[in-house]
Motif scaffolding. Structure first.
Motif, PDB file in Angstrom:
ATOM      1  N   VAL A   1       0.847  -1.191   0.000  1.00  0.00           N
ATOM      2  CA  VAL A   1       0.000   0.000   0.000  1.00  0.00           C
ATOM      3  C   VAL A   1       0.887   1.247   0.000  1.00  0.00           C
ATOM      4  O   VAL A   1       1.924   1.294   0.680  1.00  0.00           O
ATOM      5  CB  VAL A   1      -0.925   0.001   1.238  1.00  0.00           C
ATOM      6  CG1 VAL A   1      -1.732   1.303   1.314  1.00  0.00           C
ATOM      7  CG2 VAL A   1      -1.863  -1.195   1.193  1.00  0.00           C
ATOM      8  N   ARG A   2       0.492   2.242  -0.772  1.00  0.00           N
ATOM      9  CA  ARG A   2       1.307   3.451  -0.906  1.00  0.00           C
ATOM     10  C   ARG A   2       1.569   4.105   0.445  1.00  0.00           C
ATOM     11  O   ARG A   2       0.671   4.293   1.257  1.00  0.00           O
ATOM     12  CB  ARG A   2       0.608   4.446  -1.832  1.00  0.00           C
ATOM     13  CG  ARG A   2       0.496   3.978  -3.276  1.00  0.00           C
ATOM     14  CD  ARG A   2      -0.175   5.033  -4.129  1.00  0.00           C
ATOM     15  NE  ARG A   2      -0.313   4.585  -5.525  1.00  0.00           N
ATOM     16  CZ  ARG A   2      -0.876   5.312  -6.475  1.00  0.00           C
ATOM     17  NH1 ARG A   2      -1.390   6.509  -6.183  1.00  0.00           N
ATOM     18  NH2 ARG A   2      -0.964   4.839  -7.703  1.00  0.00           N
ATOM     19  N   ARG A   3       2.828   4.481   0.639  1.00  0.00           N
ATOM     20  CA  ARG A   3       3.224   5.097   1.909  1.00  0.00           C
ATOM     21  C   ARG A   3       2.498   6.411   2.156  1.00  0.00           C
ATOM     22  O   ARG A   3       2.151   6.742   3.293  1.00  0.00           O
ATOM     23  CB  ARG A   3       4.738   5.358   1.908  1.00  0.00           C
ATOM     24  CG  ARG A   3       5.622   4.155   1.844  1.00  0.00           C
ATOM     25  CD  ARG A   3       5.477   3.288   3.092  1.00  0.00           C
ATOM     26  NE  ARG A   3       4.615   2.120   2.855  1.00  0.00           N
ATOM     27  CZ  ARG A   3       4.217   1.289   3.784  1.00  0.00           C
ATOM     28  NH1 ARG A   3       4.579   1.487   5.042  1.00  0.00           N
ATOM     29  NH2 ARG A   3       3.457   0.270   3.509  1.00  0.00           N
ATOM     30  N   GLU A   4       2.228   7.175   1.080  1.00  0.00           N
ATOM     31  CA  GLU A   4       1.588   8.470   1.279  1.00  0.00           C
ATOM     32  C   GLU A   4       0.170   8.314   1.818  1.00  0.00           C
ATOM     33  O   GLU A   4      -0.296   9.157   2.600  1.00  0.00           O
ATOM     34  CB  GLU A   4       1.588   9.293  -0.016  1.00  0.00           C
ATOM     35  CG  GLU A   4       1.036   8.588  -1.234  1.00  0.00           C
ATOM     36  CD  GLU A   4       2.100   7.921  -2.064  1.00  0.00           C
ATOM     37  OE1 GLU A   4       1.910   7.821  -3.296  1.00  0.00           O
ATOM     38  OE2 GLU A   4       3.129   7.501  -1.481  1.00  0.00           O
ATOM     39  N   TRP A   5      -0.519   7.237   1.424  1.00  0.00           N
ATOM     40  CA  TRP A   5      -1.853   7.021   1.959  1.00  0.00           C
ATOM     41  C   TRP A   5      -1.792   6.699   3.450  1.00  0.00           C
ATOM     42  O   TRP A   5      -2.608   7.197   4.233  1.00  0.00           O
ATOM     43  CB  TRP A   5      -2.522   5.865   1.219  1.00  0.00           C
ATOM     44  CG  TRP A   5      -2.801   6.158  -0.224  1.00  0.00           C
ATOM     45  CD1 TRP A   5      -2.651   7.364  -0.873  1.00  0.00           C
ATOM     46  CD2 TRP A   5      -3.266   5.236  -1.206  1.00  0.00           C
ATOM     47  NE1 TRP A   5      -2.982   7.250  -2.191  1.00  0.00           N
ATOM     48  CE2 TRP A   5      -3.375   5.953  -2.434  1.00  0.00           C
ATOM     49  CE3 TRP A   5      -3.599   3.898  -1.189  1.00  0.00           C
ATOM     50  CZ2 TRP A   5      -3.799   5.365  -3.613  1.00  0.00           C
ATOM     51  CZ3 TRP A   5      -4.034   3.296  -2.364  1.00  0.00           C
ATOM     52  CH2 TRP A   5      -4.127   4.023  -3.562  1.00  0.00           C
ATOM     53  N   LEU A   6      -0.820   5.904   3.838  1.00  0.00           N
ATOM     54  CA  LEU A   6      -0.658   5.593   5.259  1.00  0.00           C
ATOM     55  C   LEU A   6      -0.229   6.828   6.047  1.00  0.00           C
ATOM     56  O   LEU A   6      -0.647   7.016   7.204  1.00  0.00           O
ATOM     57  CB  LEU A   6       0.367   4.469   5.427  1.00  0.00           C
ATOM     58  CG  LEU A   6       0.007   3.128   4.772  1.00  0.00           C
ATOM     59  CD1 LEU A   6       1.131   2.127   4.949  1.00  0.00           C
ATOM     60  CD2 LEU A   6      -1.293   2.575   5.347  1.00  0.00           C
TER      61      LEU A   6
END
Length: 292
Positions: free
Chosen positions: A189-194
């Motif tokens: 999962v994309r780090r920016e979303w987390l």
């Protein structure tokens, strides 16, 4: 898909099917051959010839032999018989193909559901925790390559029930693709979303369901699709071993009865059901796939 391309692909598929049926028809023609007179066959030799799929006919110095492989007409008759009453039950070794298929699908469904209940949550834990990934990876790498059928003797010894043992074999073969694909999807999962979820102080449970699950869903469905294909493949072999009921047992029983048309029809049914199961998961995978 482009409608024109779909139409051409369908036409090519029908052409290939017609070619296969034509080759089958030509290959199963019964050529009559006049053979020189020879010594009469004994009863044992006649029985052996029939077991080998040949039907020698006696005559005045002539013999006619035909291939034991069923013709298209024979297959059509067998298909009509099975489809006219697929759920009859005349005893342990005489059940309709639809009833046998229902037993197999029931075992696959229960074993697959148990595998999903275990694999998807555990995959989330492994994907979100590098520590758990490192701790469990050696066990996964050792257990994953083991053939599911290798577990059957142990399952029969410990569980002492062939039906439950078949469900266990489906569970053990279904769990690994789901587990690994879930862990991979969660960890990718994309780090920016987390980071956005962390900035908004989203709780772990809400983050798992509203951020990670939608992003990892296509990869999770890929694992579930692979698991279902493997489960349907394994149940046929497992039922050949344990007997009783199921499409695999039906194939083995009809082979023992030397009924090759029934065996071929069952093989076709296995393929069609496998294709339908795969198409179902393909549709689910498309439904959860987001295009940027």
């Amino acid at each position: 898909m482009n409608p024109s391309l779909r139409l051409r692909a369908s036409a090519l598929s029908l052409l290939l099917l017609a070619l296969i049926l034509a080759v089958w028809h030509v290959a199963t023609l019964a050529p009559a051959a006049v053979a020189p007179a020879g010594p009469a066959l004994t009863a044992e030799q006649l029985e052996y010839a029939k077991l080998m799929g040949k039907d020698p006919a006696s005559g005045a110095g002539a013999a006619t032999a035909k291939s034991g492989f069923p013709t298209l007409a024979q297959m059509a008759t067998v298909m009509r018989q099975h489809l006219s009453d697929p759920f009859f039950d005349n005893g342990p070794n005489d059940k309709g193909l639809g009833l046998q298929l229902a037993h197999s699908l029931g075992r696959v469904g229960l074993g697959y559901l148990l595998a999903a209940v275990v694999a998807i949550p555990l995959g989330f834990v492994i994907g979100m925790s590098p520590l758990m990934h490192r701790a469990l990876d050696p066990f996964i790498q050792v257990l994953k390559p083991i053939s599911p059928l290798a577990w059957m003797p142990l399952a029969l010894y410990t569980i002492k029930d062939s039906h439950t043992s078949g469900i266990f074999v489906i569970f053990i073969c279904s769990v690994w693709p789901m587990l690994l694909n879930t862990a991979f999807g969660v960890s990718s999962v994309r780090r920016e979303w987390l980071n956005v979820a962390r900035t908004l102080e989203v709780g772990p449970l809400r983050k798992a369901f509203q951020v990670i699950l939608p992003a990892a869903a296509p990869t999770i469905l890929t694992g579930m699709r692979i698991s279902m294909s493997i489960a349907w493949l394994v149940i046929v072999a497992a039922e050949m071993l344990v007997g009783g009921t199921g499409i695999g047992y039906f194939v083995w029983n009809e082979w023992n009865n030397l009924s090759l048309p029934n065996v071929i029809f069952a093989i076709l049914v296995i393929g069609v059901v496998g294709m339908l199961l795969d198409l179902m998961f393909a549709k689910l995978q498309q439904a959860v796939t987001y295009v940027d």
